[in-house]
Enzyme design. Structure first.
Site, PDB file in Angstrom:
ATOM      1  N   ASP A 311       0.846  -1.189   0.000  1.00  0.00           N
ATOM      2  CA  ASP A 311       0.000   0.000   0.000  1.00  0.00           C
ATOM      3  C   ASP A 311       0.887   1.247   0.000  1.00  0.00           C
ATOM      4  O   ASP A 311       2.102   1.173  -0.175  1.00  0.00           O
ATOM      5  CB  ASP A 311      -0.943  -0.039   1.204  1.00  0.00           C
ATOM      6  CG  ASP A 311      -2.300   0.598   0.911  1.00  0.00           C
ATOM      7  OD1 ASP A 311      -2.301   1.698   0.332  1.00  0.00           O
ATOM      8  OD2 ASP A 311      -3.330   0.014   1.270  1.00  0.00           O
ATOM      9  N   ASP A 424      -5.674   2.446  -7.106  1.00  0.00           N
ATOM     10  CA  ASP A 424      -6.626   2.779  -6.048  1.00  0.00           C
ATOM     11  C   ASP A 424      -7.197   4.176  -6.268  1.00  0.00           C
ATOM     12  O   ASP A 424      -6.613   5.006  -6.971  1.00  0.00           O
ATOM     13  CB  ASP A 424      -5.921   2.709  -4.692  1.00  0.00           C
ATOM     14  CG  ASP A 424      -6.894   2.616  -3.527  1.00  0.00           C
ATOM     15  OD1 ASP A 424      -8.081   2.332  -3.762  1.00  0.00           O
ATOM     16  OD2 ASP A 424      -6.464   2.811  -2.382  1.00  0.00           O
ATOM     17  N   GLU A 427     -12.112   6.076  -8.844  1.00  0.00           N
ATOM     18  CA  GLU A 427     -13.489   6.451  -9.241  1.00  0.00           C
ATOM     19  C   GLU A 427     -13.527   7.666 -10.180  1.00  0.00           C
ATOM     20  O   GLU A 427     -14.392   7.659 -11.081  1.00  0.00           O
ATOM     21  CB  GLU A 427     -14.337   6.735  -7.991  1.00  0.00           C
ATOM     22  CG  GLU A 427     -14.596   5.540  -7.103  1.00  0.00           C
ATOM     23  CD  GLU A 427     -13.391   5.200  -6.231  1.00  0.00           C
ATOM     24  OE1 GLU A 427     -13.251   4.039  -5.840  1.00  0.00           O
ATOM     25  OE2 GLU A 427     -12.575   6.106  -5.979  1.00  0.00           O
ATOM     26  N   GLU A 429     -11.832   9.222  -6.591  1.00  0.00           N
ATOM     27  CA  GLU A 429     -12.486   9.457  -5.306  1.00  0.00           C
ATOM     28  C   GLU A 429     -12.936  10.911  -5.162  1.00  0.00           C
ATOM     29  O   GLU A 429     -13.998  11.187  -4.603  1.00  0.00           O
ATOM     30  CB  GLU A 429     -11.546   9.074  -4.159  1.00  0.00           C
ATOM     31  CG  GLU A 429     -12.217   9.160  -2.812  1.00  0.00           C
ATOM     32  CD  GLU A 429     -11.432   8.477  -1.712  1.00  0.00           C
ATOM     33  OE1 GLU A 429     -10.810   9.191  -0.913  1.00  0.00           O
ATOM     34  OE2 GLU A 429     -11.441   7.238  -1.661  1.00  0.00           O
ATOM     35  N   ARG A 481     -10.193  -0.473  -8.301  1.00  0.00           N
ATOM     36  CA  ARG A 481     -11.373  -0.290  -7.459  1.00  0.00           C
ATOM     37  C   ARG A 481     -12.584   0.181  -8.252  1.00  0.00           C
ATOM     38  O   ARG A 481     -13.712   0.086  -7.774  1.00  0.00           O
ATOM     39  CB  ARG A 481     -11.055   0.713  -6.343  1.00  0.00           C
ATOM     40  CG  ARG A 481     -12.005   0.650  -5.172  1.00  0.00           C
ATOM     41  CD  ARG A 481     -11.498   1.419  -3.964  1.00  0.00           C
ATOM     42  NE  ARG A 481     -11.704   2.854  -4.080  1.00  0.00           N
ATOM     43  CZ  ARG A 481     -11.501   3.706  -3.074  1.00  0.00           C
ATOM     44  NH1 ARG A 481     -11.064   3.262  -1.908  1.00  0.00           N
ATOM     45  NH2 ARG A 481     -11.704   4.996  -3.229  1.00  0.00           N
ATOM     46  N   ASP A 498     -13.680  -0.477   0.773  1.00  0.00           N
ATOM     47  CA  ASP A 498     -13.358  -0.420   2.201  1.00  0.00           C
ATOM     48  C   ASP A 498     -14.538  -0.884   3.044  1.00  0.00           C
ATOM     49  O   ASP A 498     -15.287  -0.089   3.629  1.00  0.00           O
ATOM     50  CB  ASP A 498     -12.956   1.005   2.581  1.00  0.00           C
ATOM     51  CG  ASP A 498     -11.685   1.442   1.865  1.00  0.00           C
ATOM     52  OD1 ASP A 498     -10.916   0.560   1.443  1.00  0.00           O
ATOM     53  OD2 ASP A 498     -11.470   2.658   1.722  1.00  0.00           O
ATOM     54  N   HIS A 558      -7.005  -8.131   3.707  1.00  0.00           N
ATOM     55  CA  HIS A 558      -6.485  -6.763   3.655  1.00  0.00           C
ATOM     56  C   HIS A 558      -7.240  -5.927   4.673  1.00  0.00           C
ATOM     57  O   HIS A 558      -8.465  -6.005   4.769  1.00  0.00           O
ATOM     58  CB  HIS A 558      -6.658  -6.165   2.257  1.00  0.00           C
ATOM     59  CG  HIS A 558      -6.113  -4.767   2.128  1.00  0.00           C
ATOM     60  ND1 HIS A 558      -4.763  -4.507   2.103  1.00  0.00           N
ATOM     61  CD2 HIS A 558      -6.734  -3.575   2.012  1.00  0.00           C
ATOM     62  CE1 HIS A 558      -4.570  -3.198   1.982  1.00  0.00           C
ATOM     63  NE2 HIS A 558      -5.757  -2.618   1.920  1.00  0.00           N
TER      64      HIS A 558
END
Length: 822
Positions: A311, A424, A427, A429, A481, A498, A558
């Protein structure tokens, strides 16, 4: 330079005023009218395409396959963005993959025009103008008003049959039937969700119907999907721009439906075999020393491990202020490259996270700004904004300049020996509505809300294509994601975000994976154990989640490092139970890898709803998430509550056997409810009578698997008669399978009372000679056969009366083997 920028901006606003209009939160207009109500004036038919001309524009109807038809309404003066749904391979005349000859015809009627393939028809009504879709003469779907347009939105309206159920919208936790919901179409993080979520990381603009059609809208813009919420029998799609196009796929059964759909939107490439193994992952490994300690602990405890995932701490010492650095933090990872090599020597792959955000505090921001690699503001400057991790810009993955600037960071990772990419926050985000993207492939520009839902899809495409250029013989691994319909063709492996660490959250994972698999994304999986840590560690919940994970597409615990996600850190009892679950998974590798081939070749998901395997189910039986099929032969019942000692479940018809104990469950021709005992060591997994499931010897890493030593388990069931399984094998690493470098072996059983024949034969062989294979055949539920013969020669076999198992050993060199049991 500033004056020139202002002049160019003014010219752009003049030429493309819609692009620079302020974008509000999307709300559909009221009082919308159909844009194609008049009778079409003329048409042109060529090949697999029909073009209709009307006073308000044209409609292009194109058969992608005999069973999939693409509709593109092109209203005069309405901006059309590129389509992202269809597989680009179909446009390449040099590629023959999944090519099929399509013969079409046009028939004129008094009040309609019929455009047909050999299996399907689109009937175009004259006035009011609307389309109806037929498969084998049966009406599947019909527009109500068809295309609709308002002041700030456009979309489509369709009729819904009274009894049809809709598996729709991708990632949501709402129950399997999404009918009666109005779903927002805007990919958005939902941190800490449990058993209800209307809007999540990976929405999909379409649906599969229980009436066996799929409807997918090829529109990347912010919008909504109204599934009979506003009007009971009306399906309405609306978006604030984008592309006014959709794909309809039709079939007679669910497997064919997905095969046809993925033939149009793209097949998932074969993953590397190691992707089916155990992965270590957490948020996050804070140093090279810590990562080495974790791997050492796995090896010390003999816990299987194939990959380790890093990560964001690999490029910075803490959460904020470092995103966009994309290089080892040398203070904590002084020899990152050597660590990757050392792990690779152990057979353990390394995967690094990256995000599309480059903070202005990052040493890479200025270079990205100079390269014009970021999404722009209205003044043509790099758009900057604040979000949780700091002040940032967003890489414009759509623009050629953004792609050229971003890829060298990934190339460097490949040079280090990194085996896969983890994207990651894609979107994205945070995605300011006034950010402007440059769509290099079409030469257009678009505001954020027009392309938001396809950002992760485009990012995955860039990585997939770059990986293939850099490593033309190696299979990509791309975990993302967020994405769009058709993202599976870029090898995308999605996860469900998440999720909270709770029993309710565990229960929701079955629905999420099934829904995504039904719309083409067959590798959707969860952060095993739950990401968002609870106040205390619940060992029972954790073990149950990982036992479920043994029968899910990807095994990847995870979590936040406040509660360590790796099973080696929770004591001997937890480690022993997880190790046992991983033993099941690794022994099933020949079966699981064949499921990966089925997904690649036919679009069939690895996790399948019960109705997918039993087409006679109807009504509420279609909505089951208490159980699912893992491939064609294993029925998995996750344990999603504490203290469970038995599960009541309505089993399908036929005979079933406990996968671990061989306890039989005879359900007759109608099926029936059964109480299935539950212990702490396993979750209930049942095997169909007649099933043939190849296994491998237990292993700690997939590189130990050659496929030359197999244990073939067969559950005898005289009532089934004939059953078969086709085993798929290749090298597990390269793209040679695309050139036919694989082997398929058929196992065929024919059972009757007190008699059995079992045949083994090559179906396809890539090489001239098959390496010799040592096979062990285990017949479960076996009658006490007196003898087993091969070509008239009696073989040695053993029979255990208490377990009703018969065992024998065979050598297979490619020549057919025909066994007779008397």
């Amino acid at each position: 330079m500033k004056l020139l920028s202002k002049l160019l901006l003014a010219l752009s606003i003049t030429l493309y005023p819609a692009l620079f209009m302020p974008v509000q939160a999307f709300t559909p207009d009221t009082g919308e009218q159909t844009a194609f109500a008049e009778k079409w004036q003329s048409y042109r038919h060529k090949g697999n395409t029909l073009v209709l001309h009307s006073p308000r524009g044209q409609i292009v109807i194109e058969y992608i396959t005999d069973n999939s038809v693409y509709i593109h309404y092109q209203a005069n003066g309405v901006k059309q963005l590129p389509g992202y749904l269809l597989d680009e391979k179909r446009l390449d005349e040099n590629l023959q993959l999944d090519k099929q000859s399509i013969t079409t015809s046009v028939t004129e009627k008094t009040d309609a025009l019929s455009f047909s393939s050999t299996t399907s028809s689109v009937v175009i009504r004259h006035s009011p103008f609307k389309l109806a879709f037929y498969h084998q003469g049966q009406l599947k779907l019909e527009e109500e008003l068809g295309y609709i347009a308002g002041k700030n939105s456009q979309g489509f309206r369709f009729k819904l049959a009274a009894d049809e159920k809709l598996f729709a919208g991708g990632q949501r936790v709402l129950g399997m039937d999404r009918r009666g919901f109005k779903l927002p179409l805007y990919n958005k993080a939902h941190y800490g969700y449990e058993d209800n979520s209307k809007q999540m990381y990976f929405g999909l603009p379409g649906l599969m119907s229980s009436n066996k059609y799929m409807l997918m809208f090829d529109n990347s813009a912010k919008g909504s999907l109204d599934l009979g919420a506003s009007e009971q029998d009306i399906l309405e799609f609306s978006a604030g721009g984008g592309r006014t196009a959709y794909l309809v796929t039709m079939a007679d059964d669910y497997p064919d439906l997905l095969d046809h759909y993925t033939s149009a939107s793209g097949k998932q490439p074969m993953p590397p075999m190691w992707a089916l193994g155990s992965m270590a992952s957490r948020f996050g490994y804070r140093s090279e020393a810590q990562a080495r300690e974790v791997v050492a602990e796995y090896q010390k405890q003999k816990m299987p491990l194939d990959a380790i995932i890093f990560d964001l701490y690999w490029f910075g010492p803490d959460i904020k202020g470092h995103m966009g650095n994309l290089d080892w933090d040398r203070k904590t990872f002084p020899q990152g490259e050597q660590m990757v090599k050392d792990f690779a020597d152990m057979g353990i792959k390394s995967i690094l996270i990256s995000e599309p955000f480059v903070l202005t505090s990052s040493g890479n921001w200025q270079a990205g700004n100079d390269a014009r690699a970021f999404a722009m503001d209205a003044q043509g400057q790099a758009k900057t904004f604040d979000f949780y991790f700091g002040n940032t810009s967003l890489v414009d993955v759509f623009s050629e300049t953004g792609q050229k600037w971003f890829w060298p960071f990934y190339q460097k990772q490949l040079d280090w020996g990194i085996a896969g990419f983890w994207g990651d926050l894609g979107e994205p985000e945070v995605h300011p509505a006034d950010a402007v993207h440059s769509l290099s492939e079409s030469g257009q520009s678009a505001l954020a809300d027009e392309v938001h839902n396809v950002y992760g899809h485009q990012w995955a495409k860039n990585l997939y294509q770059g990986f293939n250029r850099a490593k033309p013989k190696q299979r990509p691994f791309i975990m993302m994601r967020s994405g769009f319909a058709g993202s599976q063709r870029y090898g995308m492996i999605p996860w469900t975000g998440d999720v909270s660490r709770s029993w309710a959250a565990l229960a929701s994972q079955v629905e999420l994976s099934l829904q995504m698999g039904l719309l083409g994304l067959g590798y959707t999986h969860s952060d095993l154990g739950g990401f968002v840590a609870a106040e205390t560690f619940d060992a029972e919940l954790y073990v149950r989640w990982l036992q479920f994970g043994a029968f899910s597409p990807v095994f990847r615990p995870h979590a936040d490092d406040s509660v360590l996600p790796e099973p080696v850190f929770h004591g001997e009892e937890v480690a022993a139970r997880v190790k046992e679950a991983l033993s099941w998974r690794y022994q099933l590798l020949p079966y699981n890898y064949t499921l990966a081939w089925e997904n690649h070749s036919k679009g069939t998901p690895l996790m399948r709803p019960v109705f997918f395997e039993d087409d006679t189910l109807a009504g509420d039986a279609l909505l089951d998430t208490k159980a699912y099929f893992w491939g064609p032969n294993l029925l998995v019942l996750p344990v999603t509550a504490p203290g469970v000692t038995a599960l009541d479940y309505q089993l399908p018809a036929g005979n079933w056997f406990d996968y671990f104990t061989d306890q039989p469950y005879s359900m007759g021709k109608e099926g029936g409810k059964s109480k299935i005992p539950v212990n702490q060591e396993t979750i209930p997994v049942l095997v169909k009578g007649g099933a043939i499931i190849p296994h491998a010897p237990d292993m700690l890493n997939t590189r130990e698997y050659s496929g030359d030593e197999l244990i073939i388990h067969y559950w005898f069931d005289a009532g089934v008669g004939e059953s078969r399984f086709r085993l798929y094998q290749d090298d597990g690493q390269t793209l040679g399978y695309q050139q036919g470098e694989f082997t398929k072996i058929d196992f065929i059983a024919k059972a009757s009372e007190q008699k059995l024949s079992f045949n083994i034969a090559l179906a396809e062989l890539a090489k001239k000679q098959l390496p010799g294979k040592q096979l062990s055949l285990v017949v479960h539920n076996a009658p006490h056969f007196k003898a087993v013969y091969l070509e008239g020669k009696r073989l040695n076999s053993s029979y255990d009366q208490s377990s009703k198992q018969l065992k024998l050993s065979l050598a297979f060199d490619g020549k057919p083997l025909a066994l007779t049991f008397n």
